[in-house]
Write a protein that holds these residues in place. Structure first.
Motif, PDB file in Angstrom:
ATOM      1  N   ASN A 183       0.971  -1.177   0.018  1.00 59.75           N
ATOM      2  CA  ASN A 183      -0.169  -0.160  -0.092  1.00 59.75           C
ATOM      3  C   ASN A 183       0.931   1.279   0.094  1.00 59.75           C
ATOM      4  OD1 ASN A 183      -2.571  -1.304  -0.036  1.00 59.75           O
ATOM      5  ND2 ASN A 183      -2.537  -1.493   2.165  1.00 59.75           N
ATOM      6  N   THR A 184       1.977   1.262   0.881  1.00 60.71           N
ATOM      7  CA  THR A 184       2.749   2.457   0.687  1.00 60.71           C
ATOM      8  C   THR A 184       3.493   2.444  -0.481  1.00 60.71           C
ATOM      9  OG1 THR A 184       3.397   1.939   2.998  1.00 60.71           O
ATOM     10  CG2 THR A 184       4.813   3.307   1.735  1.00 60.71           C
ATOM     11  N   GLN A 185       3.709   1.524  -1.182  1.00 58.69           N
ATOM     12  CA  GLN A 185       4.519   1.467  -2.745  1.00 58.69           C
ATOM     13  C   GLN A 185       3.611   2.016  -3.609  1.00 58.69           C
ATOM     14  OE1 GLN A 185       6.207  -2.015  -3.887  1.00 58.69           O
ATOM     15  NE2 GLN A 185       7.326  -2.199  -1.870  1.00 58.69           N
ATOM     16  N   ALA A 240       1.251   9.034  -6.016  1.00 61.72           N
ATOM     17  CA  ALA A 240       1.758  10.359  -6.054  1.00 61.72           C
ATOM     18  C   ALA A 240       2.775  10.703  -7.335  1.00 61.72           C
ATOM     19  CB  ALA A 240       2.621  10.513  -4.993  1.00 61.72           C
ATOM     20  N   SER A 241       3.746   9.889  -7.747  1.00 59.30           N
ATOM     21  CA  SER A 241       4.575   9.956  -8.774  1.00 59.30           C
ATOM     22  C   SER A 241       3.922  10.051 -10.247  1.00 59.30           C
ATOM     23  CB  SER A 241       5.520   8.734  -8.941  1.00 59.30           C
ATOM     24  OG  SER A 241       6.551   8.972 -10.068  1.00 59.30           O
ATOM     25  N   LEU A 242       2.711   9.438 -10.328  1.00 59.00           N
ATOM     26  CA  LEU A 242       2.045   9.475 -11.669  1.00 59.00           C
ATOM     27  C   LEU A 242       1.310  10.897 -11.445  1.00 59.00           C
ATOM     28  CD1 LEU A 242       0.504   8.275 -14.123  1.00 59.00           C
ATOM     29  CD2 LEU A 242      -1.054   7.057 -12.644  1.00 59.00           C
ATOM     30  N   LYS A 243       0.691  11.188 -10.675  1.00 61.73           N
ATOM     31  CA  LYS A 243       0.034  12.514 -10.259  1.00 61.73           C
ATOM     32  C   LYS A 243       0.725  13.547 -10.860  1.00 61.73           C
ATOM     33  CE  LYS A 243      -2.758  15.439  -7.366  1.00 61.73           C
ATOM     34  NZ  LYS A 243      -3.397  15.551  -5.972  1.00 61.73           N
ATOM     35  N   SER A 244       1.977  13.759 -10.446  1.00 60.90           N
ATOM     36  CA  SER A 244       2.952  14.662 -10.672  1.00 60.90           C
ATOM     37  C   SER A 244       3.347  14.592 -12.228  1.00 60.90           C
ATOM     38  CB  SER A 244       4.102  14.421 -10.037  1.00 60.90           C
ATOM     39  OG  SER A 244       5.380  15.329 -10.264  1.00 60.90           O
ATOM     40  N   LEU A 245       3.485  13.327 -12.655  1.00 65.51           N
ATOM     41  CA  LEU A 245       3.949  13.238 -14.194  1.00 65.51           C
ATOM     42  C   LEU A 245       2.799  13.911 -15.017  1.00 65.51           C
ATOM     43  CD1 LEU A 245       5.575   9.844 -14.421  1.00 65.51           C
ATOM     44  CD2 LEU A 245       6.623  12.095 -14.538  1.00 65.51           C
ATOM     45  N   LEU A 246       1.625  13.460 -14.531  1.00 66.01           N
ATOM     46  CA  LEU A 246       0.155  14.021 -15.067  1.00 66.01           C
ATOM     47  C   LEU A 246       0.085  15.295 -15.477  1.00 66.01           C
ATOM     48  CD1 LEU A 246      -2.337  11.197 -14.157  1.00 66.01           C
ATOM     49  CD2 LEU A 246      -1.256  11.374 -16.470  1.00 66.01           C
TER      50      LEU A 246
END
Length: 206
Positions: A91-93, A99-105
């Motif tokens: 779940n942490t991963q 969060a990384s995907l949101k930043s990239l989008l």
């Protein structure tokens, strides 16, 4: 009947499962609601074990046919705790990846970045061209305009000096009968001298 099927499945597999696991592993033979009712009924009747881990219930069969005596019931606590820890790590991963995907989008696309870079480059070229024009200019105004400005400046400077001298003479005259210092006198009248405001005259030759 769901109760018999669930009990047999837990006894055959001899492993702990949640309601969702049992539902999936029975391949849709019964609804999740029916399996949950069966699990609760078996647990209340003491035919299976139920343990609560966080908000999740985990069920396991009670084996009575093992000849090993007191150790006949396998301890499921350790594997369940291990699985729970692994789930928390996953779940942490997952949150990190989300969060990384949101930043990239949120970042601009390659096409958008190229358009922005092109606009910035065009603006830089315009500014550089304008700067080069200003640097190469020998005169930004005519000689007559420059002379007129300098003459006006000289006239105003002369008038300023004249008025400053008159003002200084008046202050000195009033200080002759003033009991306090010149500083106090200026403060009472809210007068600021050139030195107080760091004002410096600049003179140009015509």
């Amino acid at each position: 009947m769901a109760t018999d099927a669930v009990k047999k499945y837990l006894e055959d597999t001899n492993r702990p499962y949640s309601c969702a696991d049992v539902t999936v592993n029975l391949r849709g033979a019964f609804t999740k609601s029916a399996i949950q009712k069966a699990l609760d009924a078996l647990s209340e009747a003491g035919k299976i074990k139920c343990k609560l881990y966080g908000k999740q219930k985990v069920y396991a069969a009670i084996q009575h046919d093992n000849a090993d005596g007191p150790s006949e019931n396998e301890d499921y606590d350790t594997p369940i705790k291990t699985t729970t820890i692994e789930l928390e790590e996953l779940n942490t991963q997952l949150k990190t990846k989300e969060a990384s995907l949101k930043s990239l989008l949120a970042a601009p696309t390659s096409d958008s970045a190229r358009v922005q870079a092109g606009e910035i480059k065009t603006n830089i070229e315009k500014l550089e061209s304008r700067l080069a024009t200003l640097r190469d200019s020998v005169e930004v105004m005519s000689a007559d305009e420059k002379r007129g400005i300098l003459e006006s400046h000289a006239k105003l400077l002369s008038e300023y000096k004249k008025r400053k001298r008159i003002c200084s003479e008046m202050i000195e005259a009033m200080l002759e009968g003033y009991p306090k210092s010149k500083k106090n006198f200026l403060e009472e009248l809210c007068i600021e001298t050139d030195e107080m405001v760091d004002f410096k005259l600049v003179s140009f030759q015509v």
